[in-house]
Each structure stands twice: as structure tokens, then as C-alpha cells.
Design a protein around this motif. Structure first.
Motif, PDB file in Angstrom:
ATOM      1  N   ARG A   1       0.827  -1.215   0.000  1.00  0.00           N
ATOM      2  CA  ARG A   1       0.000   0.000   0.000  1.00  0.00           C
ATOM      3  C   ARG A   1       0.857   1.260   0.000  1.00  0.00           C
ATOM      4  O   ARG A   1       0.555   2.233  -0.681  1.00  0.00           O
ATOM      5  CB  ARG A   1      -0.940   0.002   1.201  1.00  0.00           C
TER       6      ARG A   1
ATOM      7  N   ALA B   1       3.883   1.515  -1.215  1.00  0.00           N
ATOM      8  CA  ALA B   1       4.464   1.612  -2.563  1.00  0.00           C
ATOM      9  C   ALA B   1       3.456   2.180  -3.553  1.00  0.00           C
ATOM     10  O   ALA B   1       3.805   3.004  -4.410  1.00  0.00           O
ATOM     11  CB  ALA B   1       4.951   0.242  -3.017  1.00  0.00           C
ATOM     12  N   ALA B   2       2.195   1.781  -3.437  1.00  0.00           N
ATOM     13  CA  ALA B   2       1.155   2.290  -4.332  1.00  0.00           C
ATOM     14  C   ALA B   2       0.936   3.785  -4.116  1.00  0.00           C
ATOM     15  O   ALA B   2       0.792   4.555  -5.082  1.00  0.00           O
ATOM     16  CB  ALA B   2      -0.149   1.522  -4.118  1.00  0.00           C
TER      17      ALA B   2
ATOM     18  N   GLU C   1       3.161   5.931  -2.896  1.00  0.00           N
ATOM     19  CA  GLU C   1       4.346   6.618  -3.406  1.00  0.00           C
ATOM     20  C   GLU C   1       4.279   6.738  -4.925  1.00  0.00           C
ATOM     21  O   GLU C   1       4.621   7.781  -5.499  1.00  0.00           O
ATOM     22  CB  GLU C   1       5.612   5.887  -2.980  1.00  0.00           C
ATOM     23  N   HIS C   2       3.843   5.686  -5.584  1.00  0.00           N
ATOM     24  CA  HIS C   2       3.720   5.701  -7.039  1.00  0.00           C
ATOM     25  C   HIS C   2       2.740   6.795  -7.481  1.00  0.00           C
ATOM     26  O   HIS C   2       3.019   7.560  -8.411  1.00  0.00           O
ATOM     27  CB  HIS C   2       3.251   4.332  -7.543  1.00  0.00           C
ATOM     28  N   LEU C   3       1.598   6.885  -6.809  1.00  0.00           N
ATOM     29  CA  LEU C   3       0.610   7.910  -7.157  1.00  0.00           C
ATOM     30  C   LEU C   3       1.128   9.329  -6.879  1.00  0.00           C
ATOM     31  O   LEU C   3       0.858  10.259  -7.652  1.00  0.00           O
ATOM     32  CB  LEU C   3      -0.692   7.677  -6.398  1.00  0.00           C
TER      33      LEU C   3
ATOM     34  N   VAL D   1       4.174  10.386  -7.091  1.00  0.00           N
ATOM     35  CA  VAL D   1       5.109  10.746  -8.174  1.00  0.00           C
ATOM     36  C   VAL D   1       4.334  10.944  -9.480  1.00  0.00           C
ATOM     37  O   VAL D   1       4.574  11.907 -10.219  1.00  0.00           O
ATOM     38  CB  VAL D   1       6.206   9.668  -8.326  1.00  0.00           C
ATOM     39  N   LYS D   2       3.386  10.056  -9.761  1.00  0.00           N
ATOM     40  CA  LYS D   2       2.615  10.134 -11.014  1.00  0.00           C
ATOM     41  C   LYS D   2       1.810  11.431 -11.088  1.00  0.00           C
ATOM     42  O   LYS D   2       1.736  12.071 -12.141  1.00  0.00           O
ATOM     43  CB  LYS D   2       1.685   8.926 -11.120  1.00  0.00           C
ATOM     44  N   LYS D   3       1.202  11.848  -9.974  1.00  0.00           N
ATOM     45  CA  LYS D   3       0.395  13.078  -9.938  1.00  0.00           C
ATOM     46  C   LYS D   3       1.273  14.314  -9.744  1.00  0.00           C
ATOM     47  O   LYS D   3       0.766  15.424  -9.614  1.00  0.00           O
ATOM     48  CB  LYS D   3      -0.636  13.018  -8.804  1.00  0.00           C
ATOM     49  N   GLU D   4       2.568  14.114  -9.688  1.00  0.00           N
ATOM     50  CA  GLU D   4       3.562  15.176  -9.527  1.00  0.00           C
ATOM     51  C   GLU D   4       3.341  15.991  -8.242  1.00  0.00           C
ATOM     52  O   GLU D   4       3.535  17.203  -8.210  1.00  0.00           O
ATOM     53  CB  GLU D   4       3.586  16.094 -10.767  1.00  0.00           C
TER      54      GLU D   4
ATOM     55  N   ASP E   1       8.480  14.454  -5.871  1.00  0.00           N
ATOM     56  CA  ASP E   1       9.321  13.643  -6.761  1.00  0.00           C
ATOM     57  C   ASP E   1      10.006  12.529  -5.972  1.00  0.00           C
ATOM     58  O   ASP E   1       9.916  12.459  -4.742  1.00  0.00           O
ATOM     59  CB  ASP E   1      10.332  14.513  -7.516  1.00  0.00           C
ATOM     60  N   ARG E   2      10.678  11.664  -6.695  1.00  0.00           N
ATOM     61  CA  ARG E   2      11.281  10.471  -6.104  1.00  0.00           C
ATOM     62  C   ARG E   2      12.296  10.827  -5.014  1.00  0.00           C
ATOM     63  O   ARG E   2      12.375  10.165  -3.985  1.00  0.00           O
ATOM     64  CB  ARG E   2      11.932   9.652  -7.220  1.00  0.00           C
TER      65      ARG E   2
END
Length: 94
Positions: free
Chosen positions: A54, A56-57, A59-61, A63-66, A69-70
Motif C-alpha cells: 500500500r 508503494a502504491a 508513493e507511485h501515485l 510521483v505520477k500526480k507530480e 518527486d522520487r
């Protein structure tokens, strides 16, 4: 006349005498602690991978939604890893 013999009442096999009951055998604290430890360990084995997925998901969102950043996520993880822990072990860590 001969004196009467006292009749002894026969009890079924395995039945304790009246008035004396066997004390219930309590589970030893060690055995109970081991069982509880196994239950907690099993629960953690189920929860930790689920929580990791969860996070990780999320964190992915982020970064994706800006939203971030990483590098910011990496800095946040480092911050969490460095802070002192609470509880009993918190006093021992420096």
C-alpha cells in the motif's frame, strides 16, 4: 446376633471422592506466552507485506500526480529511519 457390617459405597472408576474436586490445570505462563507470540508473529507476517504494498502504491501515485518527486520520497524514508523509536527500546537507542 452378629454385628452388622458397614457397607462401603462404591464409586464409579475415575470419579473423585465427594467434596474434593481436582484443581483445574492452568496453562503455564510460558506456554501461553509462546502461543500469543506465535499469533502476533502470524498477524505481522500477513500485515507487513500488505502495508508495504500500500505504501508503494501511494508513493507511485504521489510521483505520477507530480505531488512530490522520487528524491523527496527517499529523503522522507531516510528521515523516518533516523528518528528515535518509541516504546521500551526508545530509551536504549542513541
Amino acid at each position: 446376633m452378629s454385628p452388622k457390617k458397614k457397607r462401603v459405597q462404591k464409586r464409579p472408576a475415575g470419579k473423585p471422592p465427594a467434596g474434593r474436586r481436582p484443581q483445574p490445570v492452568a496453562v503455564g505462563p510460558s506456554k501461553g506466552d509462546d502461543r500469543r507470540l506465535a499469533e502476533v508473529s502470524e498477524a505481522l507476517d500477513i500485515m507487513v507485506p500488505e502495508l508495504t504494498a500500500r505504501i508503494a502504491a501511494i508513493e507511485h501515485l504521489l510521483v505520477k500526480k507530480e505531488i512530490c518527486d522520487r528524491e523527496e520520497l527517499i529523503e522522507a524514508r531516510e528521515f523516518v529511519d533516523e528518528r528515535p523509536r518509541g516504546g521500551f527500546a526508545g530509551d536504549e537507542q542513541g
